[in-house]
Design a protein around this motif. Sequence first.
Motif, PDB file in Angstrom:
ATOM      1  N   VAL A 197       0.816  -1.218   0.000  1.00  6.18           N
ATOM      2  CA  VAL A 197       0.000   0.000   0.000  1.00  6.18           C
ATOM      3  C   VAL A 197       0.851   1.270   0.000  1.00  6.18           C
ATOM      4  CG1 VAL A 197      -1.939  -1.128   1.132  1.00  6.18           C
ATOM      5  CG2 VAL A 197      -0.187  -0.009   2.532  1.00  6.18           C
ATOM      6  N   ILE A 198       2.171   1.123   0.152  1.00  7.92           N
ATOM      7  CA  ILE A 198       3.065   2.286   0.193  1.00  7.92           C
ATOM      8  C   ILE A 198       3.899   2.333  -1.077  1.00  7.92           C
ATOM      9  CG2 ILE A 198       4.918   3.453   1.435  1.00  7.92           C
ATOM     10  CD1 ILE A 198       2.348   3.269   3.033  1.00  7.92           C
ATOM     11  N   GLY A 199       3.715   3.369  -1.861  1.00  2.00           N
ATOM     12  CA  GLY A 199       4.521   3.568  -3.060  1.00  2.00           C
ATOM     13  C   GLY A 199       5.381   4.800  -2.913  1.00  2.00           C
ATOM     14  N   LYS A 200       5.445   5.607  -3.978  1.00  2.00           N
ATOM     15  CA  LYS A 200       6.192   6.855  -3.944  1.00  2.00           C
ATOM     16  C   LYS A 200       5.445   7.885  -3.108  1.00  2.00           C
ATOM     17  CE  LYS A 200       7.557   8.591  -7.793  1.00  2.00           C
ATOM     18  NZ  LYS A 200       7.531   9.043  -9.210  1.00  2.00           N
ATOM     19  N   SER A 201       6.142   8.960  -2.759  1.00  2.00           N
ATOM     20  CA  SER A 201       5.489  10.088  -2.093  1.00  2.00           C
ATOM     21  C   SER A 201       4.998  11.064  -3.156  1.00  2.00           C
ATOM     22  CB  SER A 201       6.461  10.808  -1.159  1.00  2.00           C
ATOM     23  OG  SER A 201       6.847   9.965  -0.102  1.00  2.00           O
ATOM     24  N   PRO A 202       3.740  11.486  -3.089  1.00  2.00           N
ATOM     25  CA  PRO A 202       3.247  12.427  -4.087  1.00  2.00           C
ATOM     26  C   PRO A 202       3.917  13.785  -3.957  1.00  2.00           C
ATOM     27  CG  PRO A 202       1.595  12.030  -2.379  1.00  2.00           C
ATOM     28  CD  PRO A 202       2.712  11.074  -2.133  1.00  2.00           C
ATOM     29  N   LEU A 203       3.995  14.486  -5.072  1.00  2.00           N
ATOM     30  CA  LEU A 203       4.531  15.841  -5.095  1.00  2.00           C
ATOM     31  C   LEU A 203       3.380  16.833  -4.940  1.00  2.00           C
ATOM     32  CD1 LEU A 203       7.005  15.340  -8.078  1.00  2.00           C
ATOM     33  CD2 LEU A 203       7.515  15.223  -5.624  1.00  2.00           C
ATOM     34  N   GLU A 204       3.725  18.101  -4.882  1.00  2.00           N
ATOM     35  CA  GLU A 204       2.709  19.121  -4.632  1.00  2.00           C
ATOM     36  C   GLU A 204       1.639  19.145  -5.719  1.00  2.00           C
ATOM     37  OE1 GLU A 204       2.410  23.956  -3.817  1.00  2.00           O
ATOM     38  OE2 GLU A 204       4.366  22.961  -3.885  1.00  2.00           O
ATOM     39  N   ASN A 205       2.024  18.905  -6.961  1.00  6.06           N
ATOM     40  CA  ASN A 205       1.075  18.985  -8.076  1.00  6.06           C
ATOM     41  C   ASN A 205       0.532  17.622  -8.502  1.00  6.06           C
ATOM     42  OD1 ASN A 205       1.292  21.822  -8.315  1.00  6.06           O
ATOM     43  ND2 ASN A 205       3.218  21.590  -9.447  1.00  6.06           N
ATOM     44  N   SER A 206       0.828  16.581  -7.741  1.00  4.73           N
ATOM     45  CA  SER A 206       0.322  15.248  -8.081  1.00  4.73           C
ATOM     46  C   SER A 206      -1.198  15.194  -7.896  1.00  4.73           C
ATOM     47  CB  SER A 206       0.970  14.189  -7.200  1.00  4.73           C
ATOM     48  OG  SER A 206       2.368  14.139  -7.384  1.00  4.73           O
ATOM     49  N   ILE A 207      -1.837  14.297  -8.621  1.00  7.55           N
ATOM     50  CA  ILE A 207      -3.271  14.048  -8.430  1.00  7.55           C
ATOM     51  C   ILE A 207      -3.382  12.926  -7.418  1.00  7.55           C
ATOM     52  CG2 ILE A 207      -5.433  13.387  -9.523  1.00  7.55           C
ATOM     53  CD1 ILE A 207      -4.296  14.402 -12.173  1.00  7.55           C
ATOM     54  N   VAL A 208      -3.887  13.263  -6.235  1.00  5.98           N
ATOM     55  CA  VAL A 208      -3.952  12.301  -5.132  1.00  5.98           C
ATOM     56  C   VAL A 208      -5.410  11.974  -4.854  1.00  5.98           C
ATOM     57  CG1 VAL A 208      -3.324  11.812  -2.743  1.00  5.98           C
ATOM     58  CG2 VAL A 208      -1.833  13.249  -4.162  1.00  5.98           C
ATOM     59  N   LEU A 209      -5.794  10.716  -5.085  1.00  6.20           N
ATOM     60  CA  LEU A 209      -7.173  10.266  -4.894  1.00  6.20           C
ATOM     61  C   LEU A 209      -7.219   9.161  -3.843  1.00  6.20           C
ATOM     62  CD1 LEU A 209      -8.348  10.243  -8.623  1.00  6.20           C
ATOM     63  CD2 LEU A 209      -8.569  12.057  -6.927  1.00  6.20           C
ATOM     64  N   GLN A 210      -6.591   9.439  -2.708  1.00  6.19           N
ATOM     65  CA  GLN A 210      -6.518   8.481  -1.613  1.00  6.19           C
ATOM     66  C   GLN A 210      -7.384   8.891  -0.420  1.00  6.19           C
ATOM     67  OE1 GLN A 210      -2.265   8.700  -1.062  1.00  6.19           O
ATOM     68  NE2 GLN A 210      -1.868   6.993  -2.443  1.00  6.19           N
ATOM     69  N   SER A 211      -7.755  10.151  -0.349  1.00  3.14           N
ATOM     70  CA  SER A 211      -8.486  10.668   0.803  1.00  3.14           C
ATOM     71  C   SER A 211      -9.979  10.444   0.655  1.00  3.14           C
ATOM     72  CB  SER A 211      -8.214  12.169   0.956  1.00  3.14           C
ATOM     73  OG  SER A 211      -9.077  12.749   1.905  1.00  3.14           O
ATOM     74  N   ASN A 212     -10.672  10.314   1.801  1.00  2.00           N
ATOM     75  CA  ASN A 212     -12.131  10.183   1.809  1.00  2.00           C
ATOM     76  C   ASN A 212     -12.832  11.523   2.034  1.00  2.00           C
ATOM     77  OD1 ASN A 212     -12.062   7.336   1.476  1.00  2.00           O
ATOM     78  ND2 ASN A 212     -11.600   7.109   3.643  1.00  2.00           N
ATOM     79  N   ASP A 213     -12.111  12.604   1.877  1.00  3.85           N
ATOM     80  CA  ASP A 213     -12.684  13.947   2.015  1.00  3.85           C
ATOM     81  C   ASP A 213     -13.419  14.289   0.712  1.00  3.85           C
ATOM     82  OD1 ASP A 213     -13.261  16.571   2.647  1.00  3.85           O
ATOM     83  OD2 ASP A 213     -11.188  17.277   2.522  1.00  3.85           O
ATOM     84  N   TYR A 214     -14.575  13.657   0.519  1.00  2.00           N
ATOM     85  CA  TYR A 214     -15.248  13.650  -0.782  1.00  2.00           C
ATOM     86  C   TYR A 214     -15.740  15.031  -1.240  1.00  2.00           C
ATOM     87  CZ  TYR A 214     -15.358   8.610   0.099  1.00  2.00           C
ATOM     88  OH  TYR A 214     -15.011   7.314   0.373  1.00  2.00           O
ATOM     89  N   LEU A 215     -16.015  15.925  -0.293  1.00  3.61           N
ATOM     90  CA  LEU A 215     -16.455  17.278  -0.658  1.00  3.61           C
ATOM     91  C   LEU A 215     -15.326  18.292  -0.535  1.00  3.61           C
ATOM     92  CD1 LEU A 215     -19.977  17.279   1.063  1.00  3.61           C
ATOM     93  CD2 LEU A 215     -19.446  16.861  -1.348  1.00  3.61           C
ATOM     94  N   ASN A 216     -14.138  17.810  -0.198  1.00  2.09           N
ATOM     95  CA  ASN A 216     -12.927  18.633  -0.150  1.00  2.09           C
ATOM     96  C   ASN A 216     -13.101  19.843   0.777  1.00  2.09           C
ATOM     97  OD1 ASN A 216     -10.242  18.878  -0.928  1.00  2.09           O
ATOM     98  ND2 ASN A 216     -10.713  20.334  -2.566  1.00  2.09           N
ATOM     99  N   ILE A 217     -13.531  19.566   2.006  1.00  2.00           N
ATOM    100  CA  ILE A 217     -13.804  20.657   2.945  1.00  2.00           C
ATOM    101  C   ILE A 217     -12.988  20.555   4.226  1.00  2.00           C
ATOM    102  CG2 ILE A 217     -16.146  21.084   2.096  1.00  2.00           C
ATOM    103  CD1 ILE A 217     -17.212  19.393   4.385  1.00  2.00           C
ATOM    104  N   SER A 218     -12.071  19.616   4.319  1.00  2.00           N
ATOM    105  CA  SER A 218     -11.423  19.338   5.609  1.00  2.00           C
ATOM    106  C   SER A 218     -10.668  20.538   6.170  1.00  2.00           C
ATOM    107  CB  SER A 218     -10.485  18.137   5.485  1.00  2.00           C
ATOM    108  OG  SER A 218      -9.503  18.377   4.512  1.00  2.00           O
ATOM    109  N   ASN A 219     -10.120  21.390   5.317  1.00  2.00           N
ATOM    110  CA  ASN A 219      -9.366  22.556   5.804  1.00  2.00           C
ATOM    111  C   ASN A 219     -10.140  23.853   5.616  1.00  2.00           C
ATOM    112  OD1 ASN A 219      -6.977  21.158   6.626  1.00  2.00           O
ATOM    113  ND2 ASN A 219      -6.474  20.892   4.463  1.00  2.00           N
TER     114      ASN A 219
END
Length: 428
Positions: A60-82
């Motif tokens: 389950v551990i691969g590379k570390s994403p960069l700042e501009n990577s597309i990361v689809l691992q989070s369950n924050d489906y409405l993108n409101i966590s911050n």
Amino acid sequence: MTLKMENLVLDKSTSDVNNASAIQSQSENPRLSLPDFISAKMAYFQEELIFKNKNGTPLVIGKSPLENSIVLQSNDYLNISNHPRIVKDQIDVLSRQKRDPLMSSSFLQDNSMIRRFEKRMAAYVGYEKAMLFTSGWSANIGLMEAIADEHTNVYIDFFTHMSLWEGIKTCGAKPLAFRHNDTAHLERLIKQNGPGIILVDSVYSTIGTICPLVEIANIAEKYGCAFVVDESHSLGLYGPQGAGLVAELNITNKVHFITASLAKAFAGRAGIVFSLNDVIRCMPYICNPAIFSSTMLNHEVAALSATLDLIVESDSKRKELHEKAAYFREHLIALGYAVSSESHIVSIEVGKNADIEIFRDALEERDIFGAVFCAPAAPKNRALMRFSLHSDLTYAQLDYIIEVCEDIRSQVGMKNWKSTRRFSGRSR
């Protein structure tokens, strides 16, 4: 004076000997050795989970994403966590609070911040009562401890979340698994074994399929079963103002209990149980996860309350998420990938661990990061790449992922995956 000096020399000599002995002991035994039965178990797991993989890390551990990577691992489906409103409400509570309730939730009074939030959540979902837990895992285990025992038949969909399987084990009930979303199989089992409790997820977290809730609710009513629906991956995303699939389908009066993790669309760290009956009145005093865990802290509850405000206002975000998920699913299926999803969770079934490692690496080389699901989170030899979509993804980002998935099909051997061949034989 001579005696004192002799004593000093003797003390120093003794100290040097002790230090030398300690250093020698550390070099001979750099760490405390484990009993053989634990060492053998860890050696097995390291070989199976780490050393077999190309990069020598867990699958389950691969590379570390960069700042501009597309990361689809989070369950924050409405993108409101911050969201600044959530942050502000937490800070406000922390800055004015003199003391936090560092105790079991069993001791909380009705006028506590947590109890007030529970009442608000119950009204939002359309239930009489709600009880907050420290996690969705604890909520599911706590509910099963309250309503089942060794004499209880529990009918559970094969893909239902592991926390409910663990709840069955904890309360000693009899698990009777039915094939995924197969209502006919469920009904046959109930006819053979008698009434009990039916456990399902509304949206299944591994493959993104949706439960036939109406049909199962009717079966539960017909045979006198209690019906429990885990809405972890649908609460906040479906139904009026995000009140969930049970509310959307208008079957609240047929579902005895709803449970949910609030670490998904609610972007927090908590779990909750909803009830149409008096079970929740007893749960704080009979469920071990409630009795023997410290309660949620007030600033955490303030964050959840602010999140509820945002979710109620997020109809446009929900609409965007479902439209983008449908677009993404359709294009991946058109490319020949094994996708069973009907929701915002879009998983590609790959199969063997070696194959999904190659697929993961090919995606990450192109700055696309999904989540690898393998045993025990998925059946053995049916490993998945899960993309958890969120509402703020752009169509340009989705198109890029689709283009990459098209370009790497030969590189990753997609056509030779058993899952691809099996999926291509289905009518769709």
